[in-house]
Design an enzyme around this catalytic site. Structure first.
Site, mmCIF file in Angstrom:
data_model
loop_
_atom_site.group_PDB
_atom_site.id
_atom_site.type_symbol
_atom_site.label_atom_id
_atom_site.label_comp_id
_atom_site.label_asym_id
_atom_site.label_seq_id
_atom_site.Cartn_x
_atom_site.Cartn_y
_atom_site.Cartn_z
ATOM 1 N N GLU A 20 1.120 -1.188 -0.215
ATOM 2 C CA GLU A 20 -0.481 0.330 -0.083
ATOM 3 C C GLU A 20 0.743 1.390 0.158
ATOM 4 O OE1 GLU A 20 -0.846 -2.428 2.148
ATOM 5 O OE2 GLU A 20 -3.325 -2.689 0.995
ATOM 6 N N HIS B 275 -9.884 -5.463 10.633
ATOM 7 C CA HIS B 275 -10.609 -5.139 9.295
ATOM 8 C C HIS B 275 -11.894 -4.337 9.537
ATOM 9 C CE1 HIS B 275 -7.539 -8.283 8.187
ATOM 10 N NE2 HIS B 275 -7.929 -7.929 6.754
#
Lengths: 318, 325
Positions: free
Chosen positions: B60, B129
């Site tokens: 990322e 998450h």
């Protein structure tokens, strides 16, 4: 050695050194705030690398020890001093400071303060150049302290994966701040990191402007003609502390003096002198000195930004 | 008007802008071959090819930084985070590079980039998450933050964001990608900084964004049984924020409940409560209430997860409180 080149690089390196010496003086006079990381000793790296590219189509991006790269790209002395002084006429309008010099028109894209974070950014610039078939190459300067952090690896691996026209130059001055190289990496030649991505690798003697130029030129050619990325380890040395706040207790005076004997500027000065160009040396020195003193005086007299503009540049306004 | 899912609205917005402008590029994990982890880029690789719809490795920070570099040299990248949970890996690039480039360069650099992906929790994805991070990005000067709730808003705002010259964080939601709604066949854009009244009412203002707008609408429906006529304000963009719309509503209803998935402390909802009490103090009949997720990393078990989220019940209780019922 081509004498015209010798004169040119001698002048360009001297210009950086004199800029940095004056910056140090301004700092001790408390006219400059924040951090000040001086480039003194490493001038051959910036000048040699920039000599190998074509700034009409190529781009340069570097870390926070950035004055040398900015000046080597042709950055204005006055705008550089003005930036250090926080003036509106600075090369970042007094918003960036020592670590964030920019001159987009010269294709010098900063001046970044988070170690290693600009490597993926450089890869993205290279992607854009390739996407537009511009034939341009990005030169990205990092320090030896940057080769252990994640973004360095991520940026390099993306550049390798997509074949980006990127040359990453590690200015290996043997110290990440005050921590010696042997405590941060198991090898002295950091170009070995290239093997895992993989990208091409090379090394250069950072005390020799011609050696740097030659190695970078080869890498630029690989990037331009074959979209191949290169990682170069350039051994160099900074004579001053990491920043002005650094008393340098982690290394000896003898070590610094020994390195200085190999000084990149003195070497060319001796060469010019031995070849009967003594008058040229004086000519170049006085030309540089005039530029430095005039730029400095102008910058000192330049206005500060109006405080009403403090919030300007946060967003792009329509 | 066509009735389409949010994932299709997102795909259509990207495709339309890519057709119009070859500087628009989509990159991220799974955006190409897989059609997007949530199928928001179905067919785009085939239409635009691998140089414009770029599958990235899992890195990322690397691909966010790469997108920023593209933007510096004139491209308009859309960087997809599979979910904003993973934007933490890239948060230095977003906050320290993208958001600050323009200021630090004295206005020389421009960073037209959209970071988009699912924000907030889905169902039972557990603590790592299930984060709601709008406030990190809203806090940072130099970034715009957008979090629409319907297919219509999603498409019109994403198209605007792609054309905007500022770096923007664009929040979607895993739980609403399949949500359907009407979207015009003709092209349209929704400006940043303009909220929307999703239901008019006169007794209390419910403010929310992203998927919790739908929770607010359910709450409003339930409140009708109590003869409470709630107005639902969807702010749509957190930054720039349509304060006028919020203030007009609160000055009309005199009562306000903010509904958010964020935790309360230092959250965007608590900021809203602060500005409302500061600027609408004389109009308020009760302190502003903020309904948030409980102060705990999200537990896995569904009974616990449901309890941690703002629920219809907790929202109703907050409304009763501001109505002194």
């Amino acid at each position: 050695m081509n004498i015209e080149e010798v004169k040119k690089y001698y002048g360009e390196m001297l210009r950086i050194r004199r800029f940095e010496e004056e910056a140090a003086r301004l700092y001790t006079e408390r006219k400059i705030g924040g951090f000040l990381h001086l480039y003194i000793g490493q001038e051959a790296v910036a000048v040699g690398a920039v000599a190998a590219i074509d700034l009409k189509k190529d781009y340069v991006i570097s870390a926070y020890r950035c004055h040398g790269h900015y000046l080597a790209c042709g950055g204005s002395v006055r705008a550089g001093f003005a930036e250090l002084l926080g003036k509106e006429t600075g090369c970042a309008k007094g918003r960036g400071g020592s670590m964030h010099f920019y001159d987009v028109n010269l294709h010098y894209y900063g001046g970044w303060g988070i170690v290693g974070a600009h490597v993926p950014v450089a890869a993205g610039m290279a992607y854009a150049l390739k996407y537009r078939n511009s034939g341009g190459v990005v030169i990205c300067f990092i320090g030896d302290g940057a080769v252990n952090i994640g973004p360095f690896f991520e940026g390099m691996s993306l550049a390798a994966l997509w074949g980006l026209p990127l040359v990453v130059i590690i200015e290996n001055n043997y110290y990440a701040m005050g921590t010696p190289l042997h405590k941060t990496a198991p090898v002295e030649d950091l170009s070995i990191r290239a093997l895992g991505f993989p990208v091409a690798r090379d090394t250069a003697d950072g005390f020799d402007v011609f050696a740097v130029k030659e190695v970078v030129a080869r890498a630029v050619e690989r990037a331009r003609s074959k979209n191949q990325t290169t990682l170069i380890d350039v051994k160099c040395y900074r004579y001053r502390g990491h920043s002005m706040a650094d008393p340098g207790t982690y290394r000896t005076k003898e070590e610094i003096e020994e390195k200085k004997r190999n000084d990149c500027i003195l070497k060319l000065e001796r060469y010019l002198d031995m070849n009967g160009y003594g008058d040229v040396i004086e000519e170049i020195k006085s030309k540089i000195e005039n530029e430095i003193q005039q730029g400095l005086q102008e910058a000192l007299n330049d206005p500060f930004p109006a405080v009403e503009t403090a919030e300007k540049f946060a967003y792009v306004e329509d | 008007m066509a009735v389409i899912q949010i994932r299709e609205a997102i795909r259509d917005a990207i495709a339309e802008e890519m057709r119009k402008d070859d500087s628009v590029i989509l990159l991220g994990e799974e955006v190409g071959e897989y059609d997007g982890a949530y199928k928001c880029s179905r067919g785009l690789l085939k239409e635009f090819g691998p140089h414009r719809v770029i599958d990235t490795p899992i890195c990322e920070n690397g691909f966010a930084g790469l997108g920023i570099g593209m933007a510096f040299l004139g491209l308009r990248p859309i960087v997809e985070f599979m979910t904003f949970n993973f934007s933490l890996i890239a948060i230095d690039q977003i906050i320290n590079t993208a958001a600050k480039a323009r200021l630090m360069s004295g206005g020389q650099l421009k960073c037209p980039i959209v970071f988009r992906g699912a924000g907030g929790a889905a169902k039972q994805l557990a603590a790592q998450h299930s984060n709601s991070f709008e406030h990190f990005y809203s806090y940072t000067p130099g970034l715009f933050v957008v979090a629409p709730s319907t297919p219509y808003d999603m498409k019109g705002l994403l198209k605007t964001c792609i054309r905007d010259d500022n770096p923007i964080c664009f929040f979607e939601s895993e739980l609403t990608y399949s949500l359907k709604g009407e979207v015009p066949e003709t092209e349209y854009y929704i400006p940043l900084g303009v909220g929307d009244i999703k239901k008019e009412g006169k007794d209390v203002t419910l403010i929310s964004w992203s998927k919790n707008v739908h929770l607010a609408l359910r709450v409003a429906e339930e409140l009708q049984k109590d003869n409470i006529d709630a107005e639902v304000v969807d702010i749509r963009t957190l930054k720039p924020l349509d304060t006028q719309l919020i203030y007009d509503s609160v000055r009309k209803t005199n009562r306000c409940v903010v509904i958010q998935e964020q935790h309360e402390i230092a959250s965007f909802g608590s900021y809203l409560a602060f500005i409302i009490q500061r600027d609408c103090f004389d109009y308020l009949d009760a302190p502003v209430e903020v309904v948030s997720s409980l102060e705990v990393p999200m537990p896995y078990s569904f009974v616990l997860e449901e309890y941690v989220f703002p629920s219809v019940e907790r929202c109703k209780e907050a409304v009763y409180k501001v109505c002194y019922l």
